[in-house]
Write an enzyme that holds these catalytic residues in place. Structure first.
Site, short mmCIF file in Angstrom:
data_model
loop_
_atom_site.label_atom_id
_atom_site.label_comp_id
_atom_site.label_asym_id
_atom_site.label_seq_id
_atom_site.Cartn_x
_atom_site.Cartn_y
_atom_site.Cartn_z
N GLU A 196 65.07 37.37 -71.29
CA GLU A 196 65.05 35.96 -71.66
C GLU A 196 66.24 35.68 -72.58
O GLU A 196 66.45 36.41 -73.55
CB GLU A 196 63.73 35.64 -72.36
CG GLU A 196 63.55 34.18 -72.71
CD GLU A 196 62.14 33.87 -73.18
OE1 GLU A 196 61.99 32.91 -73.94
OE2 GLU A 196 61.19 34.59 -72.79
N LYS B 28 61.84 29.63 -69.53
CA LYS B 28 62.49 30.95 -69.59
C LYS B 28 61.47 32.08 -69.55
O LYS B 28 61.63 33.05 -68.80
CB LYS B 28 63.31 31.07 -70.87
CG LYS B 28 64.50 30.14 -70.96
CD LYS B 28 65.33 30.39 -72.21
CE LYS B 28 64.63 30.00 -73.49
NZ LYS B 28 64.44 28.54 -73.62
N THR B 29 60.44 31.97 -70.39
CA THR B 29 59.47 33.06 -70.48
C THR B 29 58.76 33.27 -69.15
O THR B 29 58.58 34.40 -68.68
CB THR B 29 58.44 32.77 -71.59
OG1 THR B 29 59.12 32.72 -72.85
CG2 THR B 29 57.37 33.84 -71.65
#
Length: 462
Positions: A165, A121-122
């Site tokens: 995110e 995600k990051t």
């Protein structure tokens, strides 16, 4: 034009303001003109970056830190009910807001892209934020990690796009209403909150149901958990799949390693498109393809976005080079789930084929270690040698019988060279005794193992 302050968030107080998610929201609110205050257990570069924006950051947690005129108190799921500032908020009748609700309020009136998945995600959020910024789109963004400096995890931009995110760990991503949602993968994790894959799939289905009418879901065509989720959907949301599978809508034709970069070729709308990803590893290449598909779904031309993705050169703690001493490179990895550990170790093998890889691994959470310790140990077998620290508890209390020994036993059973180290202060000396010129040292885990990188480099240089 980006909107102003959400109602009732003009004087917010953040408990745990130094955390990755919390600090980003605090930063955006401060940039929108809010009078922001908060507290954290210890001082940090992130706290200092917030102070530079005019944010009041108290050290430690005390009832006196909460101003009587605070408009709300922002908390994460990690904040316990006995926190003195939370108790004081109840006494004063100050509304308590979960960080996900605060972030959702910041996205209101914009065109949100929410990036979800068990892993990646990051990185994917960062890729989109950097690429859209390079194109002059001036996005707002909130990321679970810093791009290039403390406090660079978030920005209030003047454009209409907000990239965020979306955290599934506590189901807080159910709060968002994205125009475009990305789901990179779906695996069982966060065992304190999810008892089964069925619960995980149900949670992601709820997230998909939050996509606004006319919006788009971008989802992996390769990952089995994601494919199962796609099969379960009712078809009411426009879905774009990506990956190497033959049925992918955005098909990855090739990923060619080029040192610490990759050349990626995809088939998009029936035509090939080649671009560079400035970080190594097939999984990072797939993250970039997901970012490309999401941007295109929002109306950004692929021919512009693809080359702009090369502007992303990494995010702190995601295979971040901390330095080199005595011919040894020290790299920091946030990987704490077996899938992530395997992906990062394979990426380093691909980027530096002849180097020995030495890992300093710190397990994160007792519940994760209990459920996935065997798989963590098997992942460490990909390294040439590993030092394993005690479990980093984070928000959890110890679980009887759950220690890093579960991982060590599994690693040795898989043929790995692994050693237990119970005192982090011994790590720099231990690494210095093992490492030779040309080796790569990975500090790996989601806890404070990241602090060991500079200390290892200092010891190697002596």
């Amino acid at each position: 034009m980006a909107p102003g302050l959400p109602t009732a968030m003009d004087r917010p107080h953040f408990i745990g303001i130094g955390g990755a998610g919390m600090s980003g929201i605090a930063k955006i609110l401060a940039q929108r003109g809010a009078k922001v205050a908060g507290s954290d257990a210890r001082d940090s570069a992130t706290a200092e970056a917030l102070r530079a924006l005019g944010v009041t950051v108290h050290l430690g947690h005390a009832a006196a830190h909460l101003a009587d005129d605070a408009s709300c108190v922002v908390v994460s799921s990690a904040i316990r009910e006995d926190n003195p500032e939370l108790r004081r908020a109840a006494e004063l009748g100050i509304p308590v807001v979960h960080r996900s609700d605060a972030l959702a309020a910041l996205m209101d009136g914009l065109r949100p892209i929410a990036v979800a998945g068990t892993h990646g995600k990051t990185t994917t959020t960062s890729m989109l934020a950097v690429a859209l910024t390079a194109l002059g789109r001036e996005p707002s963004y909130a990321i679970g990690g810093d791009l290039d400096a403390p406090g660079s995890n978030a920005l209030h931009g003047a454009g209409e796009i907000f990239v965020a995110e979306a955290d599934e760990s506590d189901r807080s991503f159910h709060t968002y209403a994205p125009e475009v949602a990305i789901i990179l993968n779906v695996e069982l994790d966060h065992h304190a909150n999810y008892a089964s894959m069925e619960e995980i799939h149900e949670s992601f289905e709820t997230f998909v149901g939050r996509i606004v009418p006319g919006g788009t879901l971008v989802i992996s065509a390769d990952h089995e958990g994601a494919r199962e989720l796609t099969r379960r959907l009712d078809g009411s949301v426009r879905t774009v799949t990506y990956g190497e599978s033959a049925d992918a809508d955005v098909k990855v034709l090739s990923v060619v390693p080029q040192g610490l970069k990759s050349e990626v070729t995809v088939e998009l709308d029936g035509a090939p498109l080649t671009f560079t990803v400035s970080v190594p590893g097939r999984h990072y290449a797939h993250n970039a393809v997901a970012a490309l598909a999401a941007g295109v779904a929002l109306g950004v031309p692929a021919a512009e976005l693809a080359p702009a993705l090369a502007a992303y050169t990494g995010v702190k703690r995601r295979l971040q080079l901390k330095g080199e001493a005595a011919g040894v490179q020290v790299i920091d990895s946030y990987a704490h789930h077996p899938t992530e550990m395997t992906a990062d170790l394979e990426a380093m093998r691909s980027a530096a084929r002849d180097a020995r890889i030495l890992v300093v691994f710190q397990p994160h959470l007792f519940s994760r270690t209990r459920e996935l310790g065997k798989e963590m140990g098997q992942a460490l077998a990909l390294a040439d040698a590993s030092l394993v620290l005690d479990v980093y508890p984070a928000r959890e209390d110890p679980i009887p019988g759950v220690t890093s020994e579960l991982i060590i036993e599994a690693a040795r059973a898989a043929g790995a060279d692994v050693t237990a180290v119970h005192d982090a202060a011994e790590i720099p000396g231990a690494v210095a005794g093992m490492a030779k010129p040309g080796d790569l040292v990975l500090t790996m885990g989601a806890g404070d193992v990241t602090d060991l990188g500079p200390r290892i480099l200092d010891r190697l240089s002596k």
